[in-house]
Design an enzyme around this catalytic site. Structure first.
Site, PDB file in Angstrom:
ATOM      1  N   GLU A   1       0.876  -1.180   0.000  1.00  0.00           N
ATOM      2  CA  GLU A   1       0.000   0.000   0.000  1.00  0.00           C
ATOM      3  C   GLU A   1       0.907   1.221   0.000  1.00  0.00           C
ATOM      4  O   GLU A   1       1.432   1.604   1.053  1.00  0.00           O
ATOM      5  CB  GLU A   1      -0.902  -0.009   1.245  1.00  0.00           C
ATOM      6  CG  GLU A   1      -1.929  -1.130   1.271  1.00  0.00           C
ATOM      7  CD  GLU A   1      -3.147  -0.840   0.397  1.00  0.00           C
ATOM      8  OE1 GLU A   1      -3.390   0.341   0.043  1.00  0.00           O
ATOM      9  OE2 GLU A   1      -3.865  -1.795   0.064  1.00  0.00           O
TER      10      GLU A   1
ATOM     11  N   CYS B 268      -2.335   9.422   2.590  1.00  0.00           N
ATOM     12  CA  CYS B 268      -1.821   8.843   1.339  1.00  0.00           C
ATOM     13  C   CYS B 268      -2.695   9.199   0.146  1.00  0.00           C
ATOM     14  O   CYS B 268      -2.203   9.306  -0.973  1.00  0.00           O
ATOM     15  CB  CYS B 268      -1.714   7.329   1.476  1.00  0.00           C
ATOM     16  SG  CYS B 268      -3.235   6.562   2.014  1.00  0.00           S
TER      17      CYS B 268
HETATM   18  P1  NAD Z   1       8.021   4.619   5.186  1.00  0.00           P
HETATM   19  O1  NAD Z   1       8.097   3.811   3.965  1.00  0.00           O
HETATM   20  O2  NAD Z   1       9.144   5.543   5.511  1.00  0.00           O
HETATM   21  O3  NAD Z   1       7.861   3.696   6.484  1.00  0.00           O
HETATM   22  C1  NAD Z   1       6.893   2.666   6.559  1.00  0.00           C
HETATM   23  C2  NAD Z   1       7.405   1.551   7.448  1.00  0.00           C
HETATM   24  O4  NAD Z   1       8.602   1.014   6.894  1.00  0.00           O
HETATM   25  C3  NAD Z   1       7.746   1.994   8.868  1.00  0.00           C
HETATM   26  O5  NAD Z   1       7.218   1.031   9.759  1.00  0.00           O
HETATM   27  C4  NAD Z   1       9.258   2.002   8.887  1.00  0.00           C
HETATM   28  O6  NAD Z   1       9.784   1.633  10.134  1.00  0.00           O
HETATM   29  C5  NAD Z   1       9.642   0.985   7.852  1.00  0.00           C
HETATM   30  N1  NAD Z   1      10.894   1.316   7.162  1.00  0.00           N
HETATM   31  C6  NAD Z   1      11.359   2.560   6.851  1.00  0.00           C
HETATM   32  N2  NAD Z   1      12.537   2.464   6.193  1.00  0.00           N
HETATM   33  C7  NAD Z   1      12.813   1.153   6.094  1.00  0.00           C
HETATM   34  C8  NAD Z   1      13.896   0.404   5.523  1.00  0.00           C
HETATM   35  N3  NAD Z   1      14.927   1.024   4.930  1.00  0.00           N
HETATM   36  N4  NAD Z   1      13.858  -0.935   5.606  1.00  0.00           N
HETATM   37  C9  NAD Z   1      12.828  -1.574   6.185  1.00  0.00           C
HETATM   38  N5  NAD Z   1      11.786  -0.915   6.752  1.00  0.00           N
HETATM   39  C10 NAD Z   1      11.779   0.417   6.718  1.00  0.00           C
HETATM   40  O7  NAD Z   1       6.647   5.396   5.072  1.00  0.00           O
HETATM   41  P2  NAD Z   1       6.059   6.487   6.051  1.00  0.00           P
HETATM   42  O8  NAD Z   1       6.900   7.712   5.942  1.00  0.00           O
HETATM   43  O9  NAD Z   1       5.792   5.917   7.397  1.00  0.00           O
HETATM   44  O10 NAD Z   1       4.612   6.749   5.392  1.00  0.00           O
HETATM   45  C11 NAD Z   1       4.437   7.666   4.379  1.00  0.00           C
HETATM   46  C12 NAD Z   1       4.215   7.005   3.041  1.00  0.00           C
HETATM   47  O11 NAD Z   1       3.267   5.977   3.150  1.00  0.00           O
HETATM   48  C13 NAD Z   1       3.676   7.955   1.995  1.00  0.00           C
HETATM   49  O12 NAD Z   1       4.284   7.705   0.758  1.00  0.00           O
HETATM   50  C14 NAD Z   1       2.192   7.590   1.934  1.00  0.00           C
HETATM   51  O13 NAD Z   1       1.570   7.920   0.712  1.00  0.00           O
HETATM   52  C15 NAD Z   1       2.263   6.131   2.156  1.00  0.00           C
HETATM   53  N6  NAD Z   1       1.000   5.628   2.690  1.00  0.00           N
HETATM   54  C16 NAD Z   1       0.251   4.801   1.928  1.00  0.00           C
HETATM   55  C17 NAD Z   1      -0.969   4.356   2.410  1.00  0.00           C
HETATM   56  C18 NAD Z   1      -1.847   3.433   1.617  1.00  0.00           C
HETATM   57  O14 NAD Z   1      -2.773   2.908   2.191  1.00  0.00           O
HETATM   58  N7  NAD Z   1      -1.602   3.204   0.337  1.00  0.00           N
HETATM   59  C19 NAD Z   1      -1.412   4.762   3.660  1.00  0.00           C
HETATM   60  C20 NAD Z   1      -0.610   5.592   4.406  1.00  0.00           C
HETATM   61  C21 NAD Z   1       0.602   6.024   3.921  1.00  0.00           C
END
Ligand code: NAD
Length: 458
Positions: free
Chosen positions: A212, A246
């Site tokens: 997602e 998002c």
């Molecule tokens: P992110 O990708 O930075 O983090 C998401 C998760 O991944 C966190 O739990 C984090 O600890 C983990 N993570 C971060 N870096 C990592 C790595 N290098 N290796 C492994 N795990 C890692 O995202 P975010 O900043 O928390 O959220 C924002 C993004 O999420 C935006 O792009 C938004 O559009 C998207 N989003 C999508 C939805 C959807 O339903 N499609 C919903 C909410 C947010």
């Protein structure tokens, strides 16, 4: 150390799953009821944690986090029996006498990785699907919203069976260690960049995934729109959770002639919702941390906002901001904004707007505001996006039977309602036959049988 943590969380879940603990529907129901109690008995604590992490207004916290999960649980409890029932399908004559059916079986032990913007909803909504389909689950909430992550880690073992649901807190090292393990499914919500990392890790074990992700969701406004309602709905969808949604409208594409009146109507809507000083409004959230605040202020650059623009890093505050005169080459149009800044770009026609959208990654959501149904249909037919609304923003998420997910760069797979149950189930095809009749026609030697086989198989 992290690797041990990951394995420690996984081992008891794997054992419970193998013992068949999660198979009975009664057990799944009981866990869903327990999750409901976890929310309802701790509502105030969730409000506090969401206010601490994101300055989330209570109404937004209730509607988009807690009530969302509670409704999802009620809906799932109501339909679970029907979803889990074996699905009969037709058996062709060649296999008669026989019965064919699709059985929904749980996948096993699944990993749910959550983001920070809806830190409660986006770990618990997938969990509802995982539990309902009979899986064991490790939840990894976002480290960026520590108050919510700590609260989830404290409450889950108190309410849910620790052999079935576990929480692992942490950031990149802990998540990386979890991703080293072999899972039966990974459900990831977050950025496109980390989505790629998750997909690669999953490929190592051929683990199926839901991704997602995000992207730039356009909002197309044509000259026939109802201006006041359009402005209010865009402003609401954009500045809800301070733009950190998002599916928030990332940018507006409007007709040149509509731009002036639309900007005026959106300015009025911002004042109506948040008052003359949004900083003092209890209804406007905050940026998650200083790093993101800095990123957003950087995106503003030297722009002269039509609305807002002021910011205060000490309070992680960035005003609801609207920009006009933005070009497709500006930095703000190169990445998902994910904050309270709304650029407005002009186009000469609906077709130009469609071309603009199609020249970019497929978005998670697309919004079109028009009073002309043929324009709405044209946009829907000629663009691709995870989901879409006509004359609305965000609200398609709350319709339980609409699958929620992305397409192309905005993600893979979908959930909500029965789609969550399906996501966390394997559809097992079963043909049941009697041992009679056992016609020799299909067995070798084949000589002289082709004609008869043609008659039976067609
Ligand atoms: P992110 O990708 O930075 O983090 C998401 C998760 O991944 C966190 O739990 C984090 O600890 C983990 N993570 C971060 N870096 C990592 C790595 N290098 N290796 C492994 N795990 C890692 O995202 P975010 O900043 O928390 O959220 C924002 C993004 O999420 C935006 O792009 C938004 O559009 C998207 N989003 C999508 C939805 C959807 O339903 N499609 C919903 C909410 C947010």
């Amino acid at each position: 150390m992290e690797a041990t943590l990951a394995a420690d969380a996984l081992t008891p879940l794997r054992a419970a799953f193998e013992r068949g603990k999660t198979r009975p529907l009664a057990f799944r129901r009981q866990q869903l009821e327990a999750l409901r109690r976890l929310i309802t008995e701790n509502e105030e604590r969730f409000f506090e944690a969401l206010a601490k992490d994101l300055g989330k207004p209570t109404v937004e916290a209730y509607a988009s986090e807690l009530a969302f999960i509670l409704e999802d649980i009620s809906y799932t409890l109501k339909h679970l029996k029907e979803w889990a029932r074996p699905e009969k399908v037709k058996t062709p004559l060649v296999h008669a006498i026989g019965r064919s059916e699709i059985l929904r079986e749980p996948l096993g032990v699944v990993l749910v990785i959550g983001p920070w913007n809806y830190p409660v909803q986006l770990v618990f909504a997938p969990l509802v699907g995982a539990i309902s389909a009979g899986n064991c689950t490790v939840l990894k909430p976002s480290e960026m919203t520590p108050a919510c992550s700590d609260l989830i880690a404290e409450l889950v073992p108190k309410y849910l069976d620790p052999e079935v649901v576990r929480v692992v807190e942490g950031g990149i090292p802990e998540t990386s260690a979890l991703l080293e393990e072999r899972w039966d499914y990974i459900f990831f919500t977050g950025s496109t960049m980390v989505g790629r990392i998750v997909y690669l890790a999953a490929a190592k074990h051929l683990t199926p995934v839901t991704l997602e992700l995000g992207g730039k969701s356009p909002c197309i406004v044509d000259a026939t729109c109802d201006l006041q309602t359009t402005a209010r709905r865009i402003v609401w969808g954009k500045f809800f959770n301070a733009g950190q949604t998002c599916v928030a409208p990332d940018y507006v594409l409007c007709h040149e002639k509509t731009e002036g009146p639309l900007l005026e109507a959106m300015r009025a809507a911002v004042t109506e919702f948040y008052g003359a000083d949004p900083k003092a409004s209890p209804d406007f959230g905050r940026i998650v941390n200083e790093r993101h605040h800095e990123r957003l202020v950087g995106l503003l650059g030297d722009a002269k906002p039509v609305v807002g623009g002021d910011h205060d890093v000490s309070q992680r505050y960035l005003a609801p901001t609207i920009l006009s005169g933005v070009s497709a080459e500006d930095p703000i149009m190169q990445e998902e904004i994910f904050g309270p800044i709304l650029p407005v770009l002009t186009v000469g026609s609906i077709d130009e707007a469609i071309e603009f959208v199609n020249a970019r990654e497929k978005p998670l959501a697309l919004y079109v505001f028009t009073s002309d149904n043929s324009n709405a249909d044209r946009v829907l037919a000629r663009t691709s996006s995870g989901g879409a609304c006509v004359n609305e923003t965000l609200a398609h998420l709350a319709v339980p039977e609409l699958p929620f997910g992305g397409v192309g760069g905005s993600g893979l797979g979908a959930y909500h309602g029965s789609h969550s149950f399906e996501t966390f189930s394997h559809r097992k095809s079963v043909l049941r036959r009697k041992t009679w009749p056992d016609l020799k026609l299909r067995y070798p030697p084949y000589e002289g049988k082709l004609g008869k086989i043609r008659m039976v198989m067609g």
